[in-house]
Design a protein around this motif. Structure first.
Motif, PDB file in Angstrom:
ATOM      1  N   SER A   1       0.488  -1.389   0.051  1.00 58.60           N
ATOM      2  CA  SER A   1       0.293  -0.168   0.046  1.00 58.60           C
ATOM      3  C   SER A   1       0.801   0.685  -0.141  1.00 58.60           C
ATOM      4  CB  SER A   1      -1.245  -0.235   1.212  1.00 58.60           C
ATOM      5  OG  SER A   1      -0.360   0.081   2.559  1.00 58.60           O
ATOM      6  N   ARG A   2       2.053   1.015   0.262  1.00 57.80           N
ATOM      7  CA  ARG A   2       3.020   2.187   0.932  1.00 57.80           C
ATOM      8  C   ARG A   2       3.952   2.867  -0.664  1.00 57.80           C
ATOM      9  NH1 ARG A   2       5.177   1.596   7.123  1.00 57.80           N
ATOM     10  NH2 ARG A   2       3.132   2.111   8.065  1.00 57.80           N
ATOM     11  N   ARG A   3       3.737   1.112  -1.405  1.00 67.73           N
ATOM     12  CA  ARG A   3       4.839   1.354  -2.946  1.00 67.73           C
ATOM     13  C   ARG A   3       4.517   0.857  -3.647  1.00 67.73           C
ATOM     14  NH1 ARG A   3      10.649  -0.533   0.132  1.00 67.73           N
ATOM     15  NH2 ARG A   3      10.550   0.909   1.506  1.00 67.73           N
ATOM     16  N   PRO A   4       3.059   1.593  -4.423  1.00 68.53           N
ATOM     17  CA  PRO A   4       2.841   0.940  -5.542  1.00 68.53           C
ATOM     18  C   PRO A   4       2.991   0.585  -6.678  1.00 68.53           C
ATOM     19  CG  PRO A   4       2.376   3.200  -5.609  1.00 68.53           C
ATOM     20  CD  PRO A   4       2.718   2.936  -3.599  1.00 68.53           C
ATOM     21  N   GLY A   5       4.252   1.287  -6.514  1.00 63.40           N
ATOM     22  CA  GLY A   5       5.642   0.833  -7.746  1.00 63.40           C
ATOM     23  C   GLY A   5       5.928  -0.880  -7.882  1.00 63.40           C
ATOM     24  N   LEU A   6       6.006  -0.766  -7.144  1.00 68.29           N
ATOM     25  CA  LEU A   6       5.797  -3.237  -6.395  1.00 68.29           C
ATOM     26  C   LEU A   6       5.388  -3.499  -7.293  1.00 68.29           C
ATOM     27  CD1 LEU A   6       7.946  -3.049  -2.782  1.00 68.29           C
ATOM     28  CD2 LEU A   6       8.768  -3.600  -4.845  1.00 68.29           C
ATOM     29  N   LEU A   7       3.530  -3.435  -6.571  1.00 70.76           N
ATOM     30  CA  LEU A   7       2.849  -4.408  -7.581  1.00 70.76           C
ATOM     31  C   LEU A   7       3.013  -3.717  -8.904  1.00 70.76           C
ATOM     32  CD1 LEU A   7       0.353  -2.807  -5.284  1.00 70.76           C
ATOM     33  CD2 LEU A   7       0.562  -4.432  -5.673  1.00 70.76           C
ATOM     34  N   LEU A   8       3.381  -3.340 -10.174  1.00 71.73           N
ATOM     35  CA  LEU A   8       3.300  -2.815 -10.981  1.00 71.73           C
ATOM     36  C   LEU A   8       5.158  -3.921 -11.419  1.00 71.73           C
ATOM     37  CD1 LEU A   8       2.501  -2.083 -13.991  1.00 71.73           C
ATOM     38  CD2 LEU A   8       4.214   0.635 -13.596  1.00 71.73           C
ATOM     39  N   ALA A   9       6.046  -3.677 -10.924  1.00 71.09           N
ATOM     40  CA  ALA A   9       6.773  -4.411 -11.330  1.00 71.09           C
ATOM     41  C   ALA A   9       6.427  -5.680 -10.677  1.00 71.09           C
ATOM     42  CB  ALA A   9       7.856  -4.263 -10.261  1.00 71.09           C
ATOM     43  N   GLN A  10       5.907  -6.165  -9.719  1.00 71.56           N
ATOM     44  CA  GLN A  10       4.973  -7.588  -9.766  1.00 71.56           C
ATOM     45  C   GLN A  10       4.590  -8.646 -10.912  1.00 71.56           C
ATOM     46  OE1 GLN A  10       1.598  -8.589  -8.937  1.00 71.56           O
ATOM     47  NE2 GLN A  10       2.469 -10.680  -9.333  1.00 71.56           N
ATOM     48  N   ARG A  11       3.542  -7.455 -11.735  1.00 71.40           N
ATOM     49  CA  ARG A  11       3.163  -7.911 -12.723  1.00 71.40           C
ATOM     50  C   ARG A  11       3.319  -8.143 -13.802  1.00 71.40           C
ATOM     51  NH1 ARG A  11      -1.399  -2.919 -13.118  1.00 71.40           N
ATOM     52  NH2 ARG A  11      -1.472  -3.745 -15.236  1.00 71.40           N
ATOM     53  N   TRP A  12       4.850  -7.631 -14.283  1.00 72.74           N
ATOM     54  CA  TRP A  12       5.360  -7.272 -15.145  1.00 72.74           C
ATOM     55  C   TRP A  12       6.872  -8.393 -15.435  1.00 72.74           C
ATOM     56  CZ3 TRP A  12       4.550  -5.562 -19.895  1.00 72.74           C
ATOM     57  CH2 TRP A  12       3.717  -4.738 -20.590  1.00 72.74           C
ATOM     58  N   ALA A  13       7.302  -8.613 -14.052  1.00 69.28           N
ATOM     59  CA  ALA A  13       7.880  -9.869 -14.304  1.00 69.28           C
ATOM     60  C   ALA A  13       7.274 -10.791 -14.174  1.00 69.28           C
ATOM     61  CB  ALA A  13       8.633  -9.820 -12.996  1.00 69.28           C
ATOM     62  N   MET A  14       6.220 -11.704 -13.596  1.00 73.04           N
ATOM     63  CA  MET A  14       5.660 -12.955 -13.248  1.00 73.04           C
ATOM     64  C   MET A  14       4.588 -12.658 -14.857  1.00 73.04           C
ATOM     65  SD  MET A  14       4.306 -15.069 -12.249  1.00 73.04           S
ATOM     66  CE  MET A  14       5.631 -13.725 -10.302  1.00 73.04           C
ATOM     67  N   GLY A  15       4.592 -11.480 -15.371  1.00 68.73           N
ATOM     68  CA  GLY A  15       3.915 -11.573 -17.183  1.00 68.73           C
ATOM     69  C   GLY A  15       5.273 -11.911 -17.858  1.00 68.73           C
ATOM     70  N   LEU A  16       6.320 -11.632 -17.757  1.00 65.21           N
ATOM     71  CA  LEU A  16       7.278 -11.356 -18.715  1.00 65.21           C
ATOM     72  C   LEU A  16       8.406 -13.326 -18.352  1.00 65.21           C
ATOM     73  CD1 LEU A  16       9.559 -11.498 -20.379  1.00 65.21           C
ATOM     74  CD2 LEU A  16      11.062 -10.685 -18.463  1.00 65.21           C
TER      75      LEU A  16
END
Length: 215
Positions: A180-195
């Motif tokens: 909740s404090r670092r939304p950038g981590l959510l985006l990074a997680q999505r792209w890493a997992m997608g790749l």
């Protein structure tokens, strides 16, 4: 018997799928945040029922399927590859929302948590696809009992999934606060997992074409 490379490959795929957020993980995490770690573990116990149901159902079904249908491995491999591509797209599609962004839920009694966990697991298409389409790719149906191999791989898969979801139940509160404090981590997680899922899907698709004599 499985080769060492085959076992490592299966465990690698199982690990990536285990950490890919899905209905079971979101349910366990949500309950842990709403009611605490014990509620999360009770919910996981219910989810485990679905794991066992699909494992035994797939093991007996896979045995008959492999022995009676030509090119069964190629067909299941193609379906499994398409499913991995679908998961990859869900992770990176524009406007997508990470499943890790959970919401609090009303408190429930232990029996209700068990029933809801089992229901969520049984109705989870991810589990059906994993046990019916992905697991068979690591079975050598010409070398040893297909049923025994299915049960062995299925049990390993359940251990991996239960371990990951158990950690989620224990650590979900801290994870939710961090994300909740670092939304950038959510985006990074999505792209890493997608790749990663996209690469695994491509590899599985090539293997399916080769086994069918197309590539």
């Amino acid at each position: 018997m499985h080769s060492t490379a085959s076992i490592y490959g299966f465990l690698a795929v199982a690990g990536m799928l285990a950490v890919t957020p899905g209905p079971n993980m979101v349910y366990v995490m949500s309950r842990s945040i709403a009611q605490g770690r014990m509620a999360g573990m009770i919910s996981l116990a219910g989810v485990m029922f679905g794991y066992l149901f699909y494992m035994f159902g797939a093991a007996f079904g896979i045995t008959a399927f492999f022995l009676g249908v030509p090119y069964a491995g190629s067909a299941l491999g193609a379906v499994g590859a398409l499913y991995l591509f679908y998961l990859a797209w869900q992770a990176v599609k524009p406007g997508g929302r990470s499943p890790l962004e959970v919401r609090d839920l009303p408190r429930e009694r232990p029996r209700r948590l068990l029933v809801m966990g089992a229901t969520t697991s049984l109705l989870n298409p991810k589990l059906a696809m994993i046990f019916l389409s992905l697991l068979p790719q690591f079975i050598d149906y010409q070398n040893g009992s297909v049923l025994r191999q299915s049960l062995a791989l299925g049990s390993s898969l359940i251990v991996v999934f239960a371990t990951v979801n158990g950690l989620v139940a224990v650590c979900s509160g801290s994870m939710a606060t961090l994300l909740s404090r670092r939304p950038g981590l959510l985006l990074a997680q999505r792209w890493a997992m997608g790749l990663v899922l996209g690469v695994l899907g491509m590899h599985m698709a090539v293997d399916a074409l080769r086994s069918a004599g197309i590539y």
